[in-house]
Design a protein around this motif. Structure first.
Motif, PDB file in Angstrom:
ATOM      1  N   ARG A   1       0.866  -1.180   0.000  1.00 34.14           N
ATOM      2  CA  ARG A   1       0.000   0.000   0.000  1.00 34.14           C
ATOM      3  C   ARG A   1       0.902   1.229   0.000  1.00 34.14           C
ATOM      4  O   ARG A   1       1.746   1.393   0.879  1.00 34.14           O
ATOM      5  N   ARG A   2       0.718   2.097  -0.982  1.00 29.05           N
ATOM      6  CA  ARG A   2       1.598   3.252  -1.147  1.00 29.05           C
ATOM      7  C   ARG A   2       0.876   4.539  -0.771  1.00 29.05           C
ATOM      8  O   ARG A   2      -0.148   4.889  -1.363  1.00 29.05           O
TER       9      ARG A   2
ATOM     10  N   PRO B   1       0.932   2.623  -9.088  1.00 28.60           N
ATOM     11  CA  PRO B   1      -0.158   2.496  -8.107  1.00 28.60           C
ATOM     12  C   PRO B   1       0.111   3.258  -6.816  1.00 28.60           C
ATOM     13  O   PRO B   1       1.184   3.143  -6.216  1.00 28.60           O
ATOM     14  N   HIS B   2      -0.844   4.083  -6.415  1.00 26.82           N
ATOM     15  CA  HIS B   2      -0.821   4.742  -5.111  1.00 26.82           C
ATOM     16  C   HIS B   2      -2.214   4.634  -4.525  1.00 26.82           C
ATOM     17  O   HIS B   2      -3.200   4.537  -5.265  1.00 26.82           O
ATOM     18  N   HIS B   3      -2.298   4.660  -3.207  1.00 22.53           N
ATOM     19  CA  HIS B   3      -3.570   4.345  -2.571  1.00 22.53           C
ATOM     20  C   HIS B   3      -4.105   5.453  -1.670  1.00 22.53           C
ATOM     21  O   HIS B   3      -5.278   5.436  -1.319  1.00 22.53           O
ATOM     22  N   LEU B   4      -3.250   6.395  -1.289  1.00 25.62           N
ATOM     23  CA  LEU B   4      -3.686   7.516  -0.453  1.00 25.62           C
ATOM     24  C   LEU B   4      -2.718   8.666  -0.631  1.00 25.62           C
ATOM     25  O   LEU B   4      -1.507   8.463  -0.598  1.00 25.62           O
TER      26      LEU B   4
ATOM     27  N   THR C   1      -3.922   6.373   7.373  1.00 24.08           N
ATOM     28  CA  THR C   1      -3.175   5.209   6.886  1.00 24.08           C
ATOM     29  C   THR C   1      -3.684   3.931   7.532  1.00 24.08           C
ATOM     30  O   THR C   1      -3.812   2.896   6.867  1.00 24.08           O
TER      31      THR C   1
ATOM     32  N   LEU D   1      -6.745   2.939   5.751  1.00 24.13           N
ATOM     33  CA  LEU D   1      -6.414   2.329   4.462  1.00 24.13           C
ATOM     34  C   LEU D   1      -6.015   0.873   4.651  1.00 24.13           C
ATOM     35  O   LEU D   1      -6.496  -0.020   3.936  1.00 24.13           O
TER      36      LEU D   1
ATOM     37  N   TRP E   1      -6.880  -5.931   1.301  1.00 20.84           N
ATOM     38  CA  TRP E   1      -6.667  -6.087  -0.125  1.00 20.84           C
ATOM     39  C   TRP E   1      -7.870  -6.799  -0.730  1.00 20.84           C
ATOM     40  O   TRP E   1      -8.494  -7.645  -0.080  1.00 20.84           O
TER      41      TRP E   1
END
Length: 369
Positions: A165-166, A291-294, A353, A356, A361
């Motif tokens: 998770r990025r 890919p980034h998630h936040l 975070t 998140l 997943w």
């Protein structure tokens, strides 16, 4: 070698240490090993990506990876279904023969599954069981999909890079982005366990700028040249974005399930607009494929501007911060804005975070018997 041609078949959804042990065991006893990656179209990790991972993990010259789409239902009691699966596997292997390469008949099937003996019989081969109770590597594809973080140690670097998770910290100059990114990574590393390896990726754009200025001074023979004397080209922003993305991937391959990034291609595209007054399609393309998630936006309010000699100036901060917020909203990217003193910003970032990571997943359910 004990066998001429060994066969390993699996979904590798995703590949894990048990899979690696299975393939390596076959490679140690076979002159040739064919690994069939049998994926159904309902699964969410692309077949081509799984095959690429396995080619990276297994670089032995006598191990070859065969991606095969297998959408046949699973029913171990049906001879018709069994025949359909085996036909798909044989078709995948036959593609190699179609290129004029002689492929000897399979004489050994390596498996940790209960269906292994039946599969071997249908290939008129010997079945070689490899740790059926999974004592050596207590992991399965189902376990990884259910809890990647809990099974992180069993995943190879390219799989870890894909699943990490990025979280990206972005913001205008002198708004505490680097301080927050470093502190956020340190917070999670301090939790220990799998999180101890949490890393952060520094902003590459600054390094690039320092090197660009040094080169300009050498060419001109003038050590007094400064940032305002530099002429920027669009391709340089693309280079910055590409290099930063590569640094991220390298860090994600050796870190925890969380990677913290100080800026990214999304931010680089806005800096391109700032200096060149135009959009940056090539930089945006890097952003779209990374890919980034936040995203965590650092607000300038209440943060004293510190001129370290490399910054535009305080007057540009509000405009840049507004552009970040505008684009995050426009692109519908998951984000928060942190304000107040550093301790409050860090607490807010940690809470977001944690939320998140709590989502976990998501994998599409594979075909089941």
């Amino acid at each position: 070698m004990t066998y001429a041609h060994g066969l390993v078949i699996g979904k590798f959804y995703p590949p894990h240490a048990g899979h690696r042990h299975l393939v390596d065991t076959a490679a140690a006893t076979c002159a040739r090993v064919s690994v069939v990656v049998a994926a159904s179209t309902v699964e969410s990790i692309p077949l081509a990506l799984r095959a690429a991972w396995l080619r990276e993990i297994h670089r032995q010259p006598h191990v070859e990876i065969f991606p095969v789409v297998d959408d046949v239902e699973i029913d171990y009691d049906s001879d018709e279904i069994w025949s359909a699966h085996v036909m798909a596997f044989r078709a995948g292997l036959a593609m190699r023969s179609g290129l004029g390469v002689h492929v000897p008949p399979v004489d050994a099937v390596f498996s940790s599954e209960a269906y292994g003996p039946e599969l071997a019989e249908r290939f008129s081969a010997v079945h070689v069981p490899v740790d059926p109770p999974r004592d050596r590597f207590p992991v399965s594809g189902t376990a990884v999909r259910d809890d990647p973080a809990g099974n992180w140690e069993f995943l190879s670097p390219p799989v870890q890079a894909y699943l990490a998770r990025r979280v990206v910290v972005v913001g205008a100059e002198s708004t505490g982005t680097t301080t927050l990114a470093r502190a956020l990574a340190a917070h999670y590393a301090g939790r220990g366990g799998v999180w101890a390896a949490t890393r952060w990726v520094p902003e590459y754009g600054r390094t690039f700028t320092e090197e660009k200025l040094a080169a300009a001074r050498r060419r001109a023979g003038d050590p007094s040249l400064w940032l305002d004397d530099l002429v920027w080209e669009s391709a340089e922003f693309t280079e910055i974005a590409e290099h930063h993305a590569a640094l991220e991937d390298a860090a994600a391959r050796s870190g925890s399930p969380l990677l913290v990034c100080d800026t990214d291609a999304f931010a680089t595209a806005i800096w391109h607009e700032r200096y060149l007054g135009a959009p940056a399609p090539e930089v945006e393309a890097v952003h779209e494929r990374t890919p980034h998630h936040l995203w965590i936006l650092t607000d300038p309010e209440g943060v004293p501007f510190e001129q370290d000699g490399w910054r535009d100036g305080e007057s540009i901060r509000s405009w840049m911060s507004g552009r970040f917020e505008e684009e995050l909203e426009k692109q519908d990217l998951p984000h928060i804005t942190v304000t107040g003193p550093h301790e409050h910003r860090l607490a807010t970032a940690v809470a977001a975070t944690d939320a998140l990571l709590a989502k976990g997943w998501t994998f599409n359910t594979p075909l089941k018997p």
